[in-house]
Design a protein around this motif. Structure first.
Motif, PDB file in Angstrom:
ATOM      1  N   ALA A 187       0.920  -1.158  -0.128  1.00 58.00           N
ATOM      2  CA  ALA A 187       0.013   0.023  -0.063  1.00 58.00           C
ATOM      3  C   ALA A 187       0.794   1.335  -0.103  1.00 58.00           C
ATOM      4  O   ALA A 187       2.021   1.150   0.324  1.00 58.00           O
ATOM      5  CB  ALA A 187      -0.822  -0.111   1.311  1.00 58.00           C
ATOM      6  N   ARG A 188       0.218   2.298  -0.446  1.00 59.24           N
ATOM      7  CA  ARG A 188       0.732   3.549  -0.061  1.00 59.24           C
ATOM      8  C   ARG A 188       1.030   3.883   1.326  1.00 59.24           C
ATOM      9  O   ARG A 188       0.166   3.630   2.111  1.00 59.24           O
ATOM     10  CB  ARG A 188      -0.136   4.744  -0.728  1.00 59.24           C
ATOM     11  N   VAL A 189       1.981   4.442   1.808  1.00 60.65           N
ATOM     12  CA  VAL A 189       2.199   4.675   3.057  1.00 60.65           C
ATOM     13  C   VAL A 189       2.676   6.156   3.427  1.00 60.65           C
ATOM     14  O   VAL A 189       3.281   6.713   2.849  1.00 60.65           O
ATOM     15  CB  VAL A 189       3.535   3.874   3.591  1.00 60.65           C
ATOM     16  N   ARG A 190       2.389   6.255   4.706  1.00 60.65           N
ATOM     17  CA  ARG A 190       3.089   7.663   5.403  1.00 60.65           C
ATOM     18  C   ARG A 190       4.241   7.115   6.500  1.00 60.65           C
ATOM     19  O   ARG A 190       3.820   6.060   7.077  1.00 60.65           O
ATOM     20  CB  ARG A 190       2.152   8.404   6.293  1.00 60.65           C
ATOM     21  N   VAL A 191       5.177   7.817   6.526  1.00 56.56           N
ATOM     22  CA  VAL A 191       6.530   7.441   7.206  1.00 56.56           C
ATOM     23  C   VAL A 191       6.773   8.507   8.053  1.00 56.56           C
ATOM     24  O   VAL A 191       6.851   9.568   7.533  1.00 56.56           O
ATOM     25  CB  VAL A 191       7.732   7.048   6.218  1.00 56.56           C
ATOM     26  N   LEU A 192       6.929   8.067   9.349  1.00 55.22           N
ATOM     27  CA  LEU A 192       7.310   9.044  10.201  1.00 55.22           C
ATOM     28  C   LEU A 192       8.963   8.537  10.810  1.00 55.22           C
ATOM     29  O   LEU A 192       8.720   7.564  11.423  1.00 55.22           O
ATOM     30  CB  LEU A 192       6.441   9.499  11.465  1.00 55.22           C
ATOM     31  N   ILE A 193       9.695   9.464  11.008  1.00 53.58           N
ATOM     32  CA  ILE A 193      11.133   9.049  11.486  1.00 53.58           C
ATOM     33  C   ILE A 193      11.522   9.971  12.446  1.00 53.58           C
ATOM     34  O   ILE A 193      11.341  11.278  12.185  1.00 53.58           O
ATOM     35  CB  ILE A 193      12.375   8.916  10.374  1.00 53.58           C
ATOM     36  N   GLU A 194      11.742   9.320  13.952  1.00 50.85           N
ATOM     37  CA  GLU A 194      12.265  10.346  15.085  1.00 50.85           C
ATOM     38  C   GLU A 194      13.789   9.839  14.973  1.00 50.85           C
ATOM     39  O   GLU A 194      13.977   8.712  15.369  1.00 50.85           O
ATOM     40  CB  GLU A 194      11.494  10.047  16.132  1.00 50.85           C
ATOM     41  N   ARG A 198      23.994  17.626  12.101  1.00 51.85           N
ATOM     42  CA  ARG A 198      23.942  16.519  11.067  1.00 51.85           C
ATOM     43  C   ARG A 198      22.702  17.027  10.128  1.00 51.85           C
ATOM     44  O   ARG A 198      21.627  17.197  10.837  1.00 51.85           O
ATOM     45  CB  ARG A 198      23.765  15.251  11.598  1.00 51.85           C
ATOM     46  N   ASP A 199      22.871  16.905   9.071  1.00 50.78           N
ATOM     47  CA  ASP A 199      21.706  17.069   8.103  1.00 50.78           C
ATOM     48  C   ASP A 199      20.498  16.023   8.003  1.00 50.78           C
ATOM     49  O   ASP A 199      21.042  14.754   8.110  1.00 50.78           O
ATOM     50  CB  ASP A 199      22.107  16.979   6.425  1.00 50.78           C
ATOM     51  N   LEU A 200      19.258  16.391   8.316  1.00 51.52           N
ATOM     52  CA  LEU A 200      18.374  15.475   8.572  1.00 51.52           C
ATOM     53  C   LEU A 200      18.038  14.519   7.356  1.00 51.52           C
ATOM     54  O   LEU A 200      17.849  13.260   7.275  1.00 51.52           O
ATOM     55  CB  LEU A 200      17.026  15.776   8.993  1.00 51.52           C
ATOM     56  N   ASP A 201      18.142  15.035   6.325  1.00 57.28           N
ATOM     57  CA  ASP A 201      17.660  14.371   5.043  1.00 57.28           C
ATOM     58  C   ASP A 201      18.921  13.295   4.696  1.00 57.28           C
ATOM     59  O   ASP A 201      18.598  12.335   3.738  1.00 57.28           O
ATOM     60  CB  ASP A 201      17.591  15.493   3.748  1.00 57.28           C
ATOM     61  N   ASN A 202      20.042  13.173   4.925  1.00 53.93           N
ATOM     62  CA  ASN A 202      21.120  12.245   4.982  1.00 53.93           C
ATOM     63  C   ASN A 202      20.786  11.144   5.564  1.00 53.93           C
ATOM     64  O   ASN A 202      21.276   9.935   5.570  1.00 53.93           O
ATOM     65  CB  ASN A 202      22.394  12.835   5.327  1.00 53.93           C
ATOM     66  N   ALA A 203      19.720  11.299   6.425  1.00 50.45           N
ATOM     67  CA  ALA A 203      19.424   9.839   7.375  1.00 50.45           C
ATOM     68  C   ALA A 203      18.270   8.908   6.644  1.00 50.45           C
ATOM     69  O   ALA A 203      17.919   7.780   6.854  1.00 50.45           O
ATOM     70  CB  ALA A 203      18.867   9.963   8.688  1.00 50.45           C
ATOM     71  N   LEU A 204      17.709   9.827   5.593  1.00 51.17           N
ATOM     72  CA  LEU A 204      16.375   8.936   4.940  1.00 51.17           C
ATOM     73  C   LEU A 204      16.822   7.923   4.207  1.00 51.17           C
ATOM     74  O   LEU A 204      16.008   6.882   4.201  1.00 51.17           O
ATOM     75  CB  LEU A 204      15.565  10.094   4.271  1.00 51.17           C
ATOM     76  N   LYS A 205      17.911   8.192   3.009  1.00 48.96           N
ATOM     77  CA  LYS A 205      17.991   6.943   2.089  1.00 48.96           C
ATOM     78  C   LYS A 205      18.280   5.809   2.882  1.00 48.96           C
ATOM     79  O   LYS A 205      17.578   4.915   2.347  1.00 48.96           O
ATOM     80  CB  LYS A 205      18.977   7.446   1.027  1.00 48.96           C
ATOM     81  N   PRO A 206      19.093   5.654   3.762  1.00 52.38           N
ATOM     82  CA  PRO A 206      19.253   4.175   4.152  1.00 52.38           C
ATOM     83  C   PRO A 206      18.342   3.702   4.949  1.00 52.38           C
ATOM     84  O   PRO A 206      18.185   2.551   4.801  1.00 52.38           O
ATOM     85  CB  PRO A 206      20.587   4.653   5.013  1.00 52.38           C
ATOM     86  N   LEU A 207      17.609   4.395   5.549  1.00 46.34           N
ATOM     87  CA  LEU A 207      16.363   3.784   6.484  1.00 46.34           C
ATOM     88  C   LEU A 207      15.288   3.419   5.560  1.00 46.34           C
ATOM     89  O   LEU A 207      14.741   2.298   5.542  1.00 46.34           O
ATOM     90  CB  LEU A 207      15.706   4.998   7.154  1.00 46.34           C
ATOM     91  N   LEU A 208      14.823   4.091   4.379  1.00 44.47           N
ATOM     92  CA  LEU A 208      13.989   3.679   3.343  1.00 44.47           C
ATOM     93  C   LEU A 208      14.557   2.327   2.584  1.00 44.47           C
ATOM     94  O   LEU A 208      13.970   1.602   2.324  1.00 44.47           O
ATOM     95  CB  LEU A 208      13.572   4.769   2.186  1.00 44.47           C
ATOM     96  N   LYS A 210      14.787  -3.397   1.662  1.00 37.89           N
ATOM     97  CA  LYS A 210      15.487  -4.697   1.400  1.00 37.89           C
ATOM     98  C   LYS A 210      14.949  -5.801   2.238  1.00 37.89           C
ATOM     99  O   LYS A 210      15.144  -6.963   2.281  1.00 37.89           O
ATOM    100  CB  LYS A 210      17.032  -4.455   1.921  1.00 37.89           C
ATOM    101  N   MET A 211      14.606  -5.431   3.618  1.00 38.22           N
ATOM    102  CA  MET A 211      13.899  -6.466   4.614  1.00 38.22           C
ATOM    103  C   MET A 211      12.402  -6.733   4.216  1.00 38.22           C
ATOM    104  O   MET A 211      11.917  -7.454   5.075  1.00 38.22           O
ATOM    105  CB  MET A 211      14.203  -5.970   5.910  1.00 38.22           C
ATOM    106  N   GLY A 212      11.979  -6.343   3.276  1.00 39.51           N
ATOM    107  CA  GLY A 212      10.354  -6.566   2.947  1.00 39.51           C
ATOM    108  C   GLY A 212       9.668  -6.046   3.808  1.00 39.51           C
ATOM    109  O   GLY A 212       8.377  -6.490   3.806  1.00 39.51           O
ATOM    110  N   VAL A 213       9.818  -4.990   4.500  1.00 39.77           N
ATOM    111  CA  VAL A 213       8.686  -4.013   5.100  1.00 39.77           C
ATOM    112  C   VAL A 213       7.761  -3.540   4.229  1.00 39.77           C
ATOM    113  O   VAL A 213       6.616  -3.466   4.513  1.00 39.77           O
ATOM    114  CB  VAL A 213       9.337  -3.120   6.130  1.00 39.77           C
ATOM    115  N   ILE A 214       8.433  -2.834   3.133  1.00 42.38           N
ATOM    116  CA  ILE A 214       7.757  -2.165   2.176  1.00 42.38           C
ATOM    117  C   ILE A 214       8.122  -2.736   0.845  1.00 42.38           C
ATOM    118  O   ILE A 214       9.165  -3.190   0.828  1.00 42.38           O
ATOM    119  CB  ILE A 214       7.460  -0.616   1.930  1.00 42.38           C
ATOM    120  N   ALA A 215       7.112  -2.818  -0.221  1.00 38.37           N
ATOM    121  CA  ALA A 215       7.479  -3.340  -1.498  1.00 38.37           C
ATOM    122  C   ALA A 215       8.391  -2.436  -2.281  1.00 38.37           C
ATOM    123  O   ALA A 215       9.494  -2.947  -2.760  1.00 38.37           O
ATOM    124  CB  ALA A 215       6.186  -3.614  -2.029  1.00 38.37           C
TER     125      ALA A 215
END
Length: 125
Positions: free
Chosen positions: A61-68, A75-85, A90-95
């Motif tokens: 499904a389409r999702v909303r994601v909140l990262i705390e 540290r730039d916040l946006d530099n944490a996004l790519k590896p988390l997504l 990779k682990m099959g949480v989202i397609a």
């Protein structure tokens, strides 16, 4: 966002996007660096241990994601996004991370873990 996410994970703080890839020999492009590979392994095990309900099959499904993320002020916040997504896919949480319609990251928390929450949503376009 609603209070009860479909998925809630505690993951290690990711390396900065600036440190994810290393250059190969000329003409061979780039590859995941050792710091990124190590983090992906650690984060992958954390996901397996927490057993989110979407691992088999991944959330389609389409999702909303909140990262705390308890990141320092320099540290730039946006530099944490790519590896988390990337690890969610990779682990099959989202397609696919293309399913993310609403992505928020907040500098909040303490310690060495990020909180990642996902809510299914309908397409808004």
């Amino acid at each position: 966002m609603p209070d009860d996410p479909a998925v809630r994970l505690l993951l290690p703080i990711p390396p900065s996007t600036n440190n994810l890839f290393v250059n190969r020999r000329p003409g061979q492009g780039r590859a995941r660096g050792p710091v990124y590979r190590s983090w992906l392994t650690a984060a992958g095990w954390e996901i397996k241990l927490q057993r989110p309900p979407t691992l088999n099959p991944p959330l389609q499904a389409r999702v909303r994601v909140l990262i705390e993320a308890p990141l320092g002020p320099n540290r730039d916040l946006d530099n944490a996004l790519k590896p988390l997504l990337d690890v969610l896919v990779k682990m099959g949480v989202i397609a696919d991370d293309g399913l993310v319609d609403d992505l928020r990251i907040v500098r909040r928390g303490e310690g060495d873990k990020c909180t990642v929450r996902l809510w299914p949503t309908r397409r808004w376009y």
